[in-house]
Design an enzyme around this catalytic site. Structure first.
Site, PDB file in Angstrom:
ATOM      1  N   LYS A 123       1.839   3.204 -13.893  1.00  9.84           N
ATOM      2  CA  LYS A 123       2.578   2.519 -12.821  1.00  9.84           C
ATOM      3  C   LYS A 123       2.062   1.094 -12.596  1.00  9.84           C
ATOM      4  O   LYS A 123       2.846   0.161 -12.453  1.00  9.84           O
ATOM      5  CB  LYS A 123       2.481   3.307 -11.497  1.00  9.84           C
ATOM      6  CG  LYS A 123       3.038   4.726 -11.577  1.00  9.84           C
ATOM      7  CD  LYS A 123       3.070   5.410 -10.227  1.00  9.84           C
ATOM      8  CE  LYS A 123       1.719   5.708  -9.619  1.00  9.84           C
ATOM      9  NZ  LYS A 123       0.900   6.698 -10.375  1.00  9.84           N
ATOM     10  N   ARG A 125       4.189   9.204  -1.485  1.00 10.57           N
ATOM     11  CA  ARG A 125       3.493  10.297  -2.182  1.00 10.57           C
ATOM     12  C   ARG A 125       3.668  11.633  -1.471  1.00 10.57           C
ATOM     13  O   ARG A 125       3.136  12.634  -1.939  1.00 10.57           O
ATOM     14  CB  ARG A 125       2.000   9.973  -2.242  1.00 10.57           C
ATOM     15  CG  ARG A 125       1.514   9.467  -3.594  1.00 10.57           C
ATOM     16  CD  ARG A 125       0.064   9.132  -3.421  1.00 10.57           C
ATOM     17  NE  ARG A 125      -0.748   9.105  -4.587  1.00 10.57           N
ATOM     18  CZ  ARG A 125      -1.098   7.986  -5.228  1.00 10.57           C
ATOM     19  NH1 ARG A 125      -0.619   6.835  -4.873  1.00 10.57           N
ATOM     20  NH2 ARG A 125      -1.932   8.056  -6.222  1.00 10.57           N
ATOM     21  N   ARG A 136      -9.695   4.771 -18.841  1.00 14.56           N
ATOM     22  CA  ARG A 136      -9.557   3.649 -17.903  1.00 14.56           C
ATOM     23  C   ARG A 136     -10.833   3.463 -17.086  1.00 14.56           C
ATOM     24  O   ARG A 136     -11.172   2.345 -16.696  1.00 14.56           O
ATOM     25  CB  ARG A 136      -8.363   3.916 -16.974  1.00 14.56           C
ATOM     26  CG  ARG A 136      -8.046   2.779 -16.036  1.00 14.56           C
ATOM     27  CD  ARG A 136      -6.756   3.006 -15.296  1.00 14.56           C
ATOM     28  NE  ARG A 136      -6.908   3.883 -14.153  1.00 14.56           N
ATOM     29  CZ  ARG A 136      -5.906   4.243 -13.335  1.00 14.56           C
ATOM     30  NH1 ARG A 136      -4.686   3.810 -13.557  1.00 14.56           N
ATOM     31  NH2 ARG A 136      -6.124   5.023 -12.310  1.00 14.56           N
ATOM     32  N   ARG A 195     -13.547   2.524 -11.259  1.00 14.63           N
ATOM     33  CA  ARG A 195     -13.135   3.452 -10.202  1.00 14.63           C
ATOM     34  C   ARG A 195     -13.826   4.803 -10.357  1.00 14.63           C
ATOM     35  O   ARG A 195     -13.661   5.467 -11.372  1.00 14.63           O
ATOM     36  CB  ARG A 195     -11.608   3.656 -10.243  1.00 14.63           C
ATOM     37  CG  ARG A 195     -10.841   2.484  -9.698  1.00 14.63           C
ATOM     38  CD  ARG A 195      -9.346   2.682  -9.805  1.00 14.63           C
ATOM     39  NE  ARG A 195      -8.867   3.926  -9.219  1.00 14.63           N
ATOM     40  CZ  ARG A 195      -7.572   4.229  -9.109  1.00 14.63           C
ATOM     41  NH1 ARG A 195      -6.651   3.378  -9.553  1.00 14.63           N
ATOM     42  NH2 ARG A 195      -7.212   5.367  -8.569  1.00 14.63           N
ATOM     43  N   ARG A 228      -6.759  15.025  -8.527  1.00 15.73           N
ATOM     44  CA  ARG A 228      -5.669  14.078  -8.248  1.00 15.73           C
ATOM     45  C   ARG A 228      -4.361  14.577  -8.865  1.00 15.73           C
ATOM     46  O   ARG A 228      -3.293  14.431  -8.270  1.00 15.73           O
ATOM     47  CB  ARG A 228      -6.035  12.683  -8.771  1.00 15.73           C
ATOM     48  CG  ARG A 228      -7.110  12.017  -7.909  1.00 15.73           C
ATOM     49  CD  ARG A 228      -7.763  10.846  -8.617  1.00 15.73           C
ATOM     50  NE  ARG A 228      -6.860   9.759  -8.898  1.00 15.73           N
ATOM     51  CZ  ARG A 228      -7.087   8.840  -9.829  1.00 15.73           C
ATOM     52  NH1 ARG A 228      -8.169   8.891 -10.578  1.00 15.73           N
ATOM     53  NH2 ARG A 228      -6.222   7.870 -10.013  1.00 15.73           N
TER      54      ARG A 228
HETATM   55  P1  AMP Z   1      -3.812   5.104  -6.893  1.00 16.14           P
HETATM   56  O1  AMP Z   1      -4.436   3.758  -7.028  1.00 16.14           O
HETATM   57  O2  AMP Z   1      -2.328   5.031  -6.685  1.00 16.14           O
HETATM   58  O3  AMP Z   1      -4.200   6.044  -8.004  1.00 16.14           O
HETATM   59  O4  AMP Z   1      -4.388   5.750  -5.550  1.00 16.14           O
HETATM   60  C1  AMP Z   1      -5.774   6.008  -5.408  1.00 16.14           C
HETATM   61  C2  AMP Z   1      -6.010   6.882  -4.184  1.00 16.14           C
HETATM   62  O5  AMP Z   1      -5.560   6.195  -3.009  1.00 16.14           O
HETATM   63  C3  AMP Z   1      -5.262   8.202  -4.159  1.00 16.14           C
HETATM   64  O6  AMP Z   1      -5.956   9.217  -4.885  1.00 16.14           O
HETATM   65  C4  AMP Z   1      -5.216   8.499  -2.659  1.00 16.14           C
HETATM   66  O7  AMP Z   1      -6.482   8.951  -2.202  1.00 16.14           O
HETATM   67  C5  AMP Z   1      -5.002   7.114  -2.080  1.00 16.14           C
HETATM   68  N1  AMP Z   1      -3.555   6.797  -1.934  1.00 16.14           N
HETATM   69  C6  AMP Z   1      -2.860   5.828  -2.588  1.00 16.14           C
HETATM   70  N2  AMP Z   1      -1.580   5.822  -2.212  1.00 16.14           N
HETATM   71  C7  AMP Z   1      -1.442   6.809  -1.295  1.00 16.14           C
HETATM   72  C8  AMP Z   1      -0.346   7.324  -0.553  1.00 16.14           C
HETATM   73  N3  AMP Z   1       0.900   6.812  -0.679  1.00 16.14           N
HETATM   74  N4  AMP Z   1      -0.581   8.345   0.311  1.00 16.14           N
HETATM   75  C9  AMP Z   1      -1.820   8.856   0.449  1.00 16.14           C
HETATM   76  N5  AMP Z   1      -2.892   8.449  -0.234  1.00 16.14           N
HETATM   77  C10 AMP Z   1      -2.712   7.430  -1.110  1.00 16.14           C
END
Ligand code: AMP
Length: 193
Positions: A14, A89, A128, A134, A146
């Site tokens: 994404k 989400r 990654r 991260r 996740r």
């Molecule tokens: P990402 O960078 O999209 O992989 O998001 C990393 C982490 O941020 C996720 O594992 C969640 O803990 C949190 N997070 C990101 N977007 C959301 C969302 N829309 N709702 C809840 N938690 C989120």
């Protein structure tokens, strides 16, 4: 406006694809994960609230996430459109986004869902981790959690957009350019329709 939900499990691509979409269509990129991470770095109150959830690979609560996303959108009153990356989400987030955009006299144009199988996702995330820094990419148990959370809480969000005939599945394996072209084709088909 062109408002796109870029959807898919962790590691589907994404973030990478968002970069190409914003350039081509002149959109604002809102990645809730990126916004949380910059708040954690800046040690803000929001960052403190989000960190414990992110460290475990759990979702940050809806109330926190939705109000953050809405205030981000408000920062760009002249935007031609948005890429929502990592949001919504949960079904509650999807409903809140619909209501919020309706209040702004706009709506989601389409959901583009990157489809990648699980073994490939895990391999991509662990790879990654070498460059992303991260912690939630580096630990295979957090990565698996996740994906579990995605399957349980996030995957059903697709139904919300399918019911509105806004869902488009995109095969997420191939070169970055090939996948971008699939996304462009899907957007053009929706917009020209
Ligand atoms: P990402 O960078 O999209 O992989 O998001 C990393 C982490 O941020 C996720 O594992 C969640 O803990 C949190 N997070 C990101 N977007 C959301 C969302 N829309 N709702 C809840 N938690 C989120």
């Amino acid at each position: 406006m062109l408002n796109i939900v870029l959807f898919g499990p962790p590691g589907a691509g994404k973030g990478t694809q968002s970069e190409n979409l914003i350039t081509k269509y002149n959109l604002v990129h809102l990645s809730t994960g990126d916004i949380f991470r910059s708040n954690i770095k800046g040690e803000t109150e929001l960052g403190k609230k989000a960190k414990a959830f992110m460290d475990k690979g759990e979702l940050v609560p809806d109330s926190v996430t939705i109000s953050m996303l809405e205030s981000e959108v408000e920062k760009y009153p002249n935007a031609k459109g948005f890429i929502f990356d990592g949001f919504p989400r949960t079904s509650a987030q999807a409903q809140a986004l619909d209501q919020f955009l309706t209040s702004k006299n706009t709506s989601i144009t389409c959901m583009l869902a990157l489809e990648v199988e699980e073994t490939e996702l895990i391999a991509r995330l662990l790879n990654r981790a070498k460059t992303s820094g991260r912690a939630d990419d580096a630990d295979v148990n957090i990565v698996r959690n996740r994906i579990t959370v995605y399957n349980r809480e996030t995957a059903p969000v697709a139904e919300f957009y399918k019911k509105q005939d806004k869902y488009r599945g995109i095969y997420g394996i191939g070169s970055v350019e090939e996948i971008s072209n699939r996304l462009f084709d899907a957007i053009n088909a929706v917009v020209l329709n």
